[in-house]
Motif scaffolding. Structure first.
Motif, mmCIF file in Angstrom:
data_model
loop_
_atom_site.group_PDB
_atom_site.id
_atom_site.type_symbol
_atom_site.label_atom_id
_atom_site.label_comp_id
_atom_site.label_asym_id
_atom_site.label_seq_id
_atom_site.Cartn_x
_atom_site.Cartn_y
_atom_site.Cartn_z
ATOM 1 N N GLU A 198 21.115 58.116 56.530
ATOM 2 C CA GLU A 198 20.003 57.304 56.041
ATOM 3 C C GLU A 198 19.161 58.062 55.017
ATOM 4 O O GLU A 198 18.765 57.518 53.987
ATOM 5 C CB GLU A 198 19.069 56.930 57.195
ATOM 6 C CG GLU A 198 19.590 55.921 58.174
ATOM 7 C CD GLU A 198 18.530 55.627 59.221
ATOM 8 O OE1 GLU A 198 18.191 54.441 59.380
ATOM 9 O OE2 GLU A 198 18.026 56.560 59.873
ATOM 10 N N THR A 220 14.847 52.009 54.729
ATOM 11 C CA THR A 220 13.719 51.597 55.565
ATOM 12 C C THR A 220 12.579 52.604 55.434
ATOM 13 O O THR A 220 12.791 53.762 55.076
ATOM 14 C CB THR A 220 14.124 51.494 57.045
ATOM 15 O OG1 THR A 220 14.592 52.767 57.498
ATOM 16 C CG2 THR A 220 15.218 50.449 57.245
ATOM 17 N N TYR A 256 12.513 55.778 60.025
ATOM 18 C CA TYR A 256 13.863 56.255 60.286
ATOM 19 C C TYR A 256 14.350 55.774 61.656
ATOM 20 O O TYR A 256 13.567 55.433 62.542
ATOM 21 C CB TYR A 256 13.932 57.783 60.284
ATOM 22 C CG TYR A 256 13.210 58.485 59.168
ATOM 23 C CD1 TYR A 256 13.065 57.891 57.903
ATOM 24 C CD2 TYR A 256 12.672 59.758 59.357
ATOM 25 C CE1 TYR A 256 12.403 58.557 56.881
ATOM 26 C CE2 TYR A 256 12.011 60.431 58.346
ATOM 27 C CZ TYR A 256 11.869 59.826 57.109
ATOM 28 O OH TYR A 256 11.213 60.493 56.116
ATOM 29 N N SER A 257 15.649 55.818 61.840
ATOM 30 C CA SER A 257 16.238 55.566 63.151
ATOM 31 C C SER A 257 15.822 56.662 64.123
ATOM 32 O O SER A 257 15.290 57.719 63.732
ATOM 33 C CB SER A 257 17.759 55.537 63.042
ATOM 34 O OG SER A 257 18.243 56.838 62.684
ATOM 35 N N ASN A 303 10.670 56.334 66.630
ATOM 36 C CA ASN A 303 10.966 55.820 65.289
ATOM 37 C C ASN A 303 9.843 56.278 64.379
ATOM 38 O O ASN A 303 8.704 55.797 64.477
ATOM 39 C CB ASN A 303 11.055 54.298 65.273
ATOM 40 C CG ASN A 303 12.402 53.774 65.723
ATOM 41 O OD1 ASN A 303 12.574 52.578 65.922
ATOM 42 N ND2 ASN A 303 13.385 54.642 65.904
ATOM 43 N N SER A 327 21.940 58.150 71.586
ATOM 44 C CA SER A 327 21.300 57.163 70.714
ATOM 45 C C SER A 327 22.339 56.644 69.724
ATOM 46 O O SER A 327 23.219 57.400 69.293
ATOM 47 C CB SER A 327 20.124 57.787 69.965
ATOM 48 O OG SER A 327 19.459 56.815 69.165
ATOM 49 N N TYR A 364 22.813 53.544 66.373
ATOM 50 C CA TYR A 364 22.235 52.462 65.570
ATOM 51 C C TYR A 364 23.284 51.901 64.619
ATOM 52 O O TYR A 364 24.260 52.568 64.261
ATOM 53 C CB TYR A 364 21.017 52.942 64.778
ATOM 54 C CG TYR A 364 21.318 53.814 63.582
ATOM 55 C CD1 TYR A 364 21.626 53.260 62.338
ATOM 56 C CD2 TYR A 364 21.287 55.196 63.684
ATOM 57 C CE1 TYR A 364 21.899 54.058 61.246
ATOM 58 C CE2 TYR A 364 21.548 56.001 62.593
ATOM 59 C CZ TYR A 364 21.855 55.431 61.375
ATOM 60 O OH TYR A 364 22.138 56.224 60.292
ATOM 61 N N LEU A 374 23.055 49.767 60.898
ATOM 62 C CA LEU A 374 22.179 49.302 59.817
ATOM 63 C C LEU A 374 23.015 48.551 58.796
ATOM 64 O O LEU A 374 24.066 49.032 58.358
ATOM 65 C CB LEU A 374 21.470 50.487 59.163
ATOM 66 C CG LEU A 374 20.467 50.180 58.044
ATOM 67 C CD1 LEU A 374 19.364 51.247 58.031
ATOM 68 C CD2 LEU A 374 21.132 50.153 56.662
ATOM 69 N N ARG A 388 18.185 46.949 61.045
ATOM 70 C CA ARG A 388 18.787 47.981 61.908
ATOM 71 C C ARG A 388 18.484 47.667 63.371
ATOM 72 O O ARG A 388 17.357 47.287 63.711
ATOM 73 C CB ARG A 388 18.198 49.350 61.553
ATOM 74 C CG ARG A 388 18.785 50.521 62.347
ATOM 75 C CD ARG A 388 18.139 51.842 61.941
ATOM 76 N NE ARG A 388 16.720 51.858 62.252
ATOM 77 C CZ ARG A 388 15.777 52.331 61.429
ATOM 78 N NH1 ARG A 388 16.094 52.834 60.251
ATOM 79 N NH2 ARG A 388 14.513 52.303 61.786
ATOM 80 N N GLU A 447 19.049 49.413 67.402
ATOM 81 C CA GLU A 447 19.307 50.712 68.043
ATOM 82 C C GLU A 447 19.307 50.572 69.557
ATOM 83 O O GLU A 447 18.654 49.686 70.116
ATOM 84 C CB GLU A 447 18.226 51.732 67.665
ATOM 85 C CG GLU A 447 18.016 51.927 66.189
ATOM 86 C CD GLU A 447 16.918 52.936 65.896
ATOM 87 O OE1 GLU A 447 17.042 54.095 66.352
ATOM 88 O OE2 GLU A 447 15.938 52.559 65.221
ATOM 89 N N THR A 465 14.502 47.008 63.457
ATOM 90 C CA THR A 465 13.762 47.176 62.207
ATOM 91 C C THR A 465 14.280 46.187 61.176
ATOM 92 O O THR A 465 15.499 46.025 61.010
ATOM 93 C CB THR A 465 13.927 48.616 61.654
ATOM 94 O OG1 THR A 465 13.316 49.533 62.552
ATOM 95 C CG2 THR A 465 13.285 48.755 60.283
ATOM 96 N N ASN A 493 8.775 46.724 62.734
ATOM 97 C CA ASN A 493 9.483 47.538 63.725
ATOM 98 C C ASN A 493 9.103 47.082 65.127
ATOM 99 O O ASN A 493 7.933 46.772 65.391
ATOM 100 C CB ASN A 493 9.118 49.026 63.603
ATOM 101 C CG ASN A 493 9.176 49.526 62.181
ATOM 102 O OD1 ASN A 493 8.139 49.724 61.563
ATOM 103 N ND2 ASN A 493 10.358 49.735 61.653
#
Length: 408
Positions: free
Chosen positions: A123, A134, A137-138, A194, A317, A319, A321, A334, A336, A359, A377
């Protein structure tokens, strides 16, 4: 700051013969957060900003590059924040880079040395480690920006397919590093977040007021964590392999191990043994869609000097996007999923959590380098430790942001 000056000073006799490149980003935001006290401010909130509305300088990033007439270049990146939560300015990266010319067989050697990020993020590819997709961030990249950085030496070997008429490239990167022994502390004690903030090299990070840290079983832990500290003089490593298909996308897999000696503690700073695997992919799809997906899974361990497990957490974790860019517009979305599993028996320190995040972000390019961006978010998470501060264990936090970002 001293480290960056030292790097540039190594080549001071050649500065006049070098090409100088300056770039940066100014990110001014109006934001409204519906949640609890931010983790940046010592709370257990998942967002960077404290509750309610504010106007902030979310990022003033500055990148300076000296490129000599050879394979070497030097880079210094600084960031500043004026956000009413933790105003500060300082270095975030400073390194020498080597990028050799390809050999006749398509092999190319490269490398870095200095204050660097492990090459994981897909990202954060814009100036000063910002994201073009974005504002926030993730979870994976928020953690990288907070406490996964170090002083390291990296060597990479590329095999370029064009030298044999192929669109397929391969890369192997090996990195050895120090100054990361406390990595894992913040993930343990406030969980996934986030954010859009990178920890500055000289900063320490406040820990939340929890029973275990406030006179309980972990009362000897310092009140702030120093994320880029060297405690045991051991060397960690990161190995990554990547396959690229020119013009379409790439797939990569890596393993990170800081090899910390968990029996070492100095001035309230404990060494955490932190290891994880990461898998990522990035592809151009039909209809001008771009897909990015990343997954991380690992564990982190902190012990007492006599070898008893105090904090033993597993974490993961992931995600996905999707981003669509047309003319002067970009729309990104996105989703997650994240968790922390508490595997230790420390009775007053429950680090377990699970949750999901979403997001949606839209940007419009006013002119070259200048973007207006709006973003929403939402994080729905369960974290038992919040109840110790009078907050619900099961909590939904939301954030709305409007930004003016100028890249130069």
């Amino acid at each position: 700051m001293k480290f960056g000056v030292w790097i540039l000073g190594l080549f001071s006799p050649l500065v006049l013969a070098a090409e100088h490149q300056v770039s940066g980003v100014i990110d001014v935001r109006a934001s409204y957060t519906d949640g609890i006290q931010s983790y940046v401010d010592g709370g257990l909130g998942k967002f960077r900003f404290n509750p309610d509305g504010q106007l902030s300088l979310a990022q003033a990033g500055f990148s300076y590059k000296i490129d000599w007439d050879n394979p070497l270049s030097a880079h210094v990146v600084a960031n500043a924040y004026w956000d009413g939560v933790r105003d500060s300015i300082g270095i975030t990266e400073a390194y020498l880079k080597y990028k050799g010319l390809p050999w006749d067989n398509g092999l190319r050697l490269g490398g870095k040395f200095g204050i660097i990020y492990p090459e994981i993020s897909m990202e954060n590819i814009a100036t000063a480690w910002s994201s073009p997709y974005t504002l926030t961030y993730s979870g994976i990249n928020s953690w990288l920006g907070e406490e996964v950085r170090h002083i390291g030496a990296q060597v990479s070997l590329d095999h370029l397919g064009k030298f044999r008429g192929s669109r397929h490239d391969f890369n192997l990167t090996v990195e050895f590093f120090q100054n990361n022994d406390t990595t894992g502390a913040m993930l343990a004690w406030h969980g996934w977040t986030n954010s859009s903030r990178q920890t500055l090299w000289q900063e320490t990070l406040p820990l939340s007021s929890l029973p275990s840290l406030d006179g309980g079983s972990l009362g000897s832990q310092a009140k702030e964590s120093d994320p880029f500290l060297e405690l045991d003089d051991r060397i960690g490593y990161h190995v990554k392999t990547q396959w690229r298909m020119q013009g379409l996308g790439r797939l990569e897999v890596g393993y990170y191990d800081n090899d910390a000696d968990t029996r070492v503690v100095k001035k309230g700073q404990y060494a955490w043994l932190t290891q994880f695997i990461h898998i990522g992919t990035k592809w151009r799809l039909p209809y001008d869609l771009e897909l990015i997906a990343q997954y991380m899974k690992g564990d982190t361990l902190m012990q007492s000097p006599d070898g008893r497990n105090i904090v033993d957490n597993g974490y993961d974790s992931a995600y996905i996007l999707l981003s669509h860019r047309w003319k002067k517009h970009r729309l990104s979305a996105r989703i997650e999923d994240f968790s922390v599993v508490d595997n230790d028996l420390t009775f007053d320190d429950d680090n377990s959590e699970q949750g999901q995040a979403m997001t949606v972000s839209y940007s419009y390019q006013l002119r070259k380098g200048w973007f207006l961006q709006a973003e929403y978010n939402r994080i729905d998470s369960i974290r038992a430790a919040r109840a110790e501060q009078g907050h619900p264990a099961d909590l939904v936090e939301q954030q709305w942001q409007l930004a003016s970002r100028y890249y130069f």
